[in-house]
Design a protein around this motif. Sequence first.
Motif, short mmCIF file in Angstrom:
data_model
loop_
_atom_site.label_atom_id
_atom_site.label_comp_id
_atom_site.label_asym_id
_atom_site.label_seq_id
_atom_site.Cartn_x
_atom_site.Cartn_y
_atom_site.Cartn_z
N PHE A 91 30.15 80.82 14.15
CA PHE A 91 30.43 79.57 13.44
C PHE A 91 31.41 78.75 14.28
O PHE A 91 32.60 79.05 14.33
CB PHE A 91 31.01 79.84 12.05
N VAL A 92 30.88 77.73 14.94
CA VAL A 92 31.70 76.86 15.80
C VAL A 92 32.12 75.64 14.98
O VAL A 92 31.28 74.95 14.39
CB VAL A 92 30.92 76.43 17.05
N THR A 93 33.41 75.35 14.98
CA THR A 93 33.92 74.23 14.19
C THR A 93 34.25 72.99 15.02
O THR A 93 34.17 71.87 14.53
CB THR A 93 35.18 74.66 13.44
N SER A 94 34.65 73.20 16.28
CA SER A 94 35.09 72.07 17.09
C SER A 94 34.98 72.41 18.57
O SER A 94 35.02 73.58 18.96
CB SER A 94 36.54 71.69 16.75
N LEU A 95 34.84 71.36 19.39
CA LEU A 95 34.71 71.51 20.85
C LEU A 95 35.53 70.43 21.54
O LEU A 95 35.51 69.27 21.13
CB LEU A 95 33.24 71.37 21.27
N VAL A 96 36.23 70.83 22.60
CA VAL A 96 37.03 69.90 23.41
C VAL A 96 36.95 70.35 24.86
O VAL A 96 36.99 71.55 25.16
CB VAL A 96 38.51 69.86 22.95
N ILE A 97 36.85 69.38 25.80
CA ILE A 97 36.87 69.68 27.23
C ILE A 97 38.08 69.00 27.84
O ILE A 97 38.29 67.78 27.67
CB ILE A 97 35.57 69.21 27.91
N ASP A 98 38.90 69.76 28.57
CA ASP A 98 40.13 69.21 29.16
C ASP A 98 39.87 68.71 30.58
O ASP A 98 38.75 68.78 31.09
CB ASP A 98 41.25 70.24 29.12
N ASN A 99 40.92 68.22 31.22
CA ASN A 99 40.76 67.66 32.57
C ASN A 99 40.59 68.74 33.63
O ASN A 99 40.37 68.42 34.80
CB ASN A 99 41.93 66.75 32.92
N GLN A 100 40.72 70.02 33.25
CA GLN A 100 40.44 71.13 34.17
C GLN A 100 39.00 71.60 34.04
O GLN A 100 38.66 72.65 34.59
CB GLN A 100 41.40 72.29 33.86
N SER A 139 39.84 72.57 13.55
CA SER A 139 39.75 71.31 14.31
C SER A 139 40.54 71.45 15.60
O SER A 139 41.46 72.28 15.70
CB SER A 139 40.29 70.13 13.48
N LEU A 140 40.17 70.64 16.60
CA LEU A 140 40.85 70.62 17.89
C LEU A 140 41.07 69.18 18.31
O LEU A 140 40.27 68.28 18.02
CB LEU A 140 40.01 71.34 18.97
N HIS A 141 42.16 68.96 19.07
CA HIS A 141 42.46 67.62 19.58
C HIS A 141 43.23 67.76 20.89
O HIS A 141 44.17 68.56 21.01
CB HIS A 141 43.30 66.83 18.57
N LEU A 142 42.82 66.96 21.90
CA LEU A 142 43.49 66.93 23.18
C LEU A 142 44.19 65.58 23.29
O LEU A 142 43.55 64.53 23.29
CB LEU A 142 42.47 67.09 24.32
N ASP A 143 45.54 65.61 23.38
CA ASP A 143 46.28 64.34 23.39
C ASP A 143 46.35 63.76 24.79
O ASP A 143 45.78 64.30 25.75
CB ASP A 143 47.66 64.52 22.77
N ASN A 144 47.05 62.64 24.94
CA ASN A 144 47.12 61.94 26.21
C ASN A 144 47.82 62.75 27.29
O ASN A 144 47.64 62.47 28.48
CB ASN A 144 47.83 60.59 26.03
N GLN A 145 48.62 63.71 26.90
CA GLN A 145 49.32 64.56 27.86
C GLN A 145 48.56 65.86 28.14
O GLN A 145 49.11 66.78 28.72
CB GLN A 145 50.73 64.88 27.33
N GLN A 146 47.31 65.89 27.73
CA GLN A 146 46.44 67.05 27.91
C GLN A 146 46.97 68.29 27.19
O GLN A 146 46.70 69.42 27.60
CB GLN A 146 46.24 67.35 29.40
N ARG A 147 47.71 68.07 26.12
CA ARG A 147 48.12 69.19 25.27
C ARG A 147 47.01 69.42 24.23
O ARG A 147 46.51 68.47 23.64
CB ARG A 147 49.45 68.89 24.58
N LEU A 148 46.70 70.69 24.04
CA LEU A 148 45.65 71.03 23.10
C LEU A 148 46.26 71.41 21.76
O LEU A 148 47.05 72.36 21.66
CB LEU A 148 44.81 72.21 23.63
N TRP A 149 45.89 70.64 20.73
CA TRP A 149 46.32 70.90 19.37
C TRP A 149 45.16 71.52 18.60
O TRP A 149 44.01 71.15 18.78
CB TRP A 149 46.76 69.61 18.68
N ALA A 150 45.51 72.44 17.74
CA ALA A 150 44.49 73.11 16.93
C ALA A 150 44.89 73.04 15.46
O ALA A 150 46.05 73.28 15.11
CB ALA A 150 44.31 74.55 17.36
#
Length: 988
Positions: A91-100, A139-150
Amino acid sequence: MCRNVQKCVVLVIAFIALQMHTVLLAAEPLASRFVRLDIQQGLSQATVTAIAQDDIGNIWIGTQNGLNRYDGFSVEVFQLDKQQHTVSDNFVTSLVIDNQKQLWIGTLNGLNRFTPSTATFANVDLLANQQRLDNAILSLHLDNQQRLWAGTERGPALLNTNGNVLLSWPLKATNEHIFQQQNITAITTDNSGHLWLGTPRGLFCIDISSGNVIDITDYPYPDASVMALLYDDVGRLWVGLENEGLMLREANSENWIQITLASYNNGITSKEIRSIELDHNGVLWVGTQHGLNQLQLFEGQWQQKASYYHQRNNQTSLGSGKVISLFEDKDNSLWVGTWNGGVSRLHQASNLFTSITPDLSLMAAARNPATITIASQRQHIWAGTADGLFNMNWLSAEFNPVGDPQESITFYSTLKRADSILFGHSSGIKQLEISTGAYRDLTLPVDLPAGPVRRMLDTSAHLWLAIDQFGIVLLDPKLQFVVKRHSFSRSITFIKPLQQFILVGSYDGLSWFDASTGELLFNHAIGTSFDNNQAELKFAPMDYVQTPDGKHWLATNGGGLKELIIPTPFDNPARAGFKPYMDPQGLVSKQLKSAETDNAGNIWFSTSSGIAVFLPQSSTFRNFSAYHGTLNRDYINASSSKLDNGDIVFGGMDGFTVFSPELVLAYQAPDIATPHIKEIDVNGIPLQLDTLNTDASLAKVLHSDKHLTIPATGSRSVSFKFSTREFIESQQIKFQYRLDPLSFAWTTKDSNNRSADFERLPPGTYLLRLRAGLPQSGWSEEQQLTVEVLPLWWETWLARLLIISFIICLLLTVHVMRLRQMQQRQEELAWLVEERTNALNERSKALEESKNRAEHTVQQLASTMKELVRTEKMAALGQLVAGVAHEVNTPLGVALTASSIVNEESVQLTNRLASGNIRRTELTEYLNKLTQATQLLNTNLQRAAHLVINFKQVSVDRTADNQRRFNLAEYIDNNMDSPSLSGIAVPH
């Protein structure tokens, strides 16, 4: 463009690009085409909860039963597998791709990280007070400083700087905040250093630096459940509520605005907001329980432009269920994830053309959708179908029958006049008054031939009609009587004016008529050559157009486009010629149906496989298919119309297509992505993705080393399977590859055969080059991979050197041994020669003695032979003499006897004469005896002579080959006289 947002029925655009100036069918978004991806195409499950795109271009799709990766061709599924380390929960709830380029995956059993360079998954633990927690990531969120919030079941969490642990946040809270025991269903950050949290119990704002909760002023629904949050680039905060709708707080403002969304499904208001996405054009997309809504800022206010929802019988409509995820990719496609309806993709390329088909409820009134003829006036389109005439008002999105809906009439042609439109049908002509809407049958001359009215043309002198099964009929301008008739054996395709002529196209060829008199002047029959050496007309002309540059063009059925060459001055149609434009210029389908010119002078065609355009300035074509929104089935000849605003309509077997030429030509497809290798098989064994402890790891080969080593075992074969990111025209894409320096020629593969195989490669270093492209477009950048084929032990340089040295030593050894053998042999031969010489000498002596004895014997034999010959000759002579003597003896004996008698009688006569005692009778008797004896003597002597002569001749015949003439009877008699001579042997 219509912008009346007060109506519940909002307007739809023909294109997804929101920069349009003209919108067809603005009130019918159901005509917009979505491309669906669901279980039938390989998706692991139909409820799509999250969507993301990696740097290669693959679309990652999270569902309730696994993670999916889609490249436009196939779906690869990743599911929980304890034997192979993948996702921690299906069960996948959220997806985010970072700058790496790392993919972060939120599941109901924790956070996962996927690293493309190693193609591996890793679990990330959630810690609170140094204790590991089992928690769901909501939920997931990547902010402007590339910090990953969950967002978790126990509040927010933040990924540590090492990226290996998820820490419960705030990190140093002195007391527990209310949001720390909440399900964080949505999470975002703003530019002011605030963290926004959506929970089932309301919206929270936290200062990130202090961890303190900030009061939200004037927020009307403090306890409402929040399902979606979006902080856009302008600084607006969008809040999607579960039951209260969509809320907006403008930048630098604390006031909240509630935006009402209406669904096209009976105008129902949609208040359950599940997802929010702002695209590159500043258009807001909102997913609700009813479908998808499109909003755009106009004059400072957000107005709803369109609404899309699922249609059960329309495969190109939005997938069924609530819209719970939205994502815009690099190609500006909008991906829409729905509850139990898979994912649907909406892109400008798929909606360059708006096709009205039976799949749309809009066209439900038409029992037979085949649109045989089309006319237009302002916002109205009249579609003459195989089952009646229909009028469509694209501003109100209404599609209604004209006249009696129960009247089943097939319409074939249209003719626009100043104040009316004529519609030719199966049994006559109907007239529609544009101003009043009056619709009636047109009164025609009674002597008009019966039959469907296929084509019509109005000139100042005549009304030209093409009647099926007859030909051309000319009526007077008042339609009172027939002026002329011209029979045609086959169907007429068009009637068009050209200078002082009227062109009539048919399946027999191209006919030229005098426009003023209606007389037939000339006919270009199909397949006929002319004295002007111009290309002949090989296929039926289907339509004719003239471009602003004065050139004339024919669309043909099978021969593509032909330019009609008109010499100057032009007074004789027989001097016209034809110049083909077809494959070299890129025309895909040669079967052209209808033609229209746009305002720029380009020629548009409906074809058997879509729509094409010819650009006269560059003499090139562009082709469009169902992937761009055209009909799936064949278009119909002469079924076309140009609207007042320049848009074009083409009719076909499944309805009709409307499009704006300017907007279609303005669209340029994005560059083809560089292809990538998905699988590698070496000697029939696939390389594994996550084999980290071996140099043969697929990820290591593709991402790290860019180098593949093929071991010196097995058949030394390698197979590559490749793909590229292409979601619009994946079926038309082509791949090319080559392996330098094995082959410098490109090998082309289609989208259904994306593999390259090489067998029994010689040892060495090769370069695999791979690229992708579309027809009429350039090739992508190359994907390259170095391939090294290791040699077998006997193919190495050291082995070769050793082998060469061994061969040289072996040759030297053989040479020395050979010399020794030769010397020994020579000695043996010398002894043997001496022995043989002695033996030969002895044999020579013996032979000499034998020769002498043989010569003596030969001499004796020769002497004996001579004696035998002489003896034989003597014997033969004896026999010959005996034979001659025997044969001659009888006549000679008789002659001797006769002579003796004559002698005795002569003596007696002499004695009597001497005695004087002779009588006359005795003398007469003596004379008679003398005569008889003389005859006898003469006869026998002649016979003896004759026998001797015959004997000599017979001897000559038997011993000589000379030819002579002879009397056969006499010869036989002679031989019969001397039979004994036949038995005499003639010596040889």
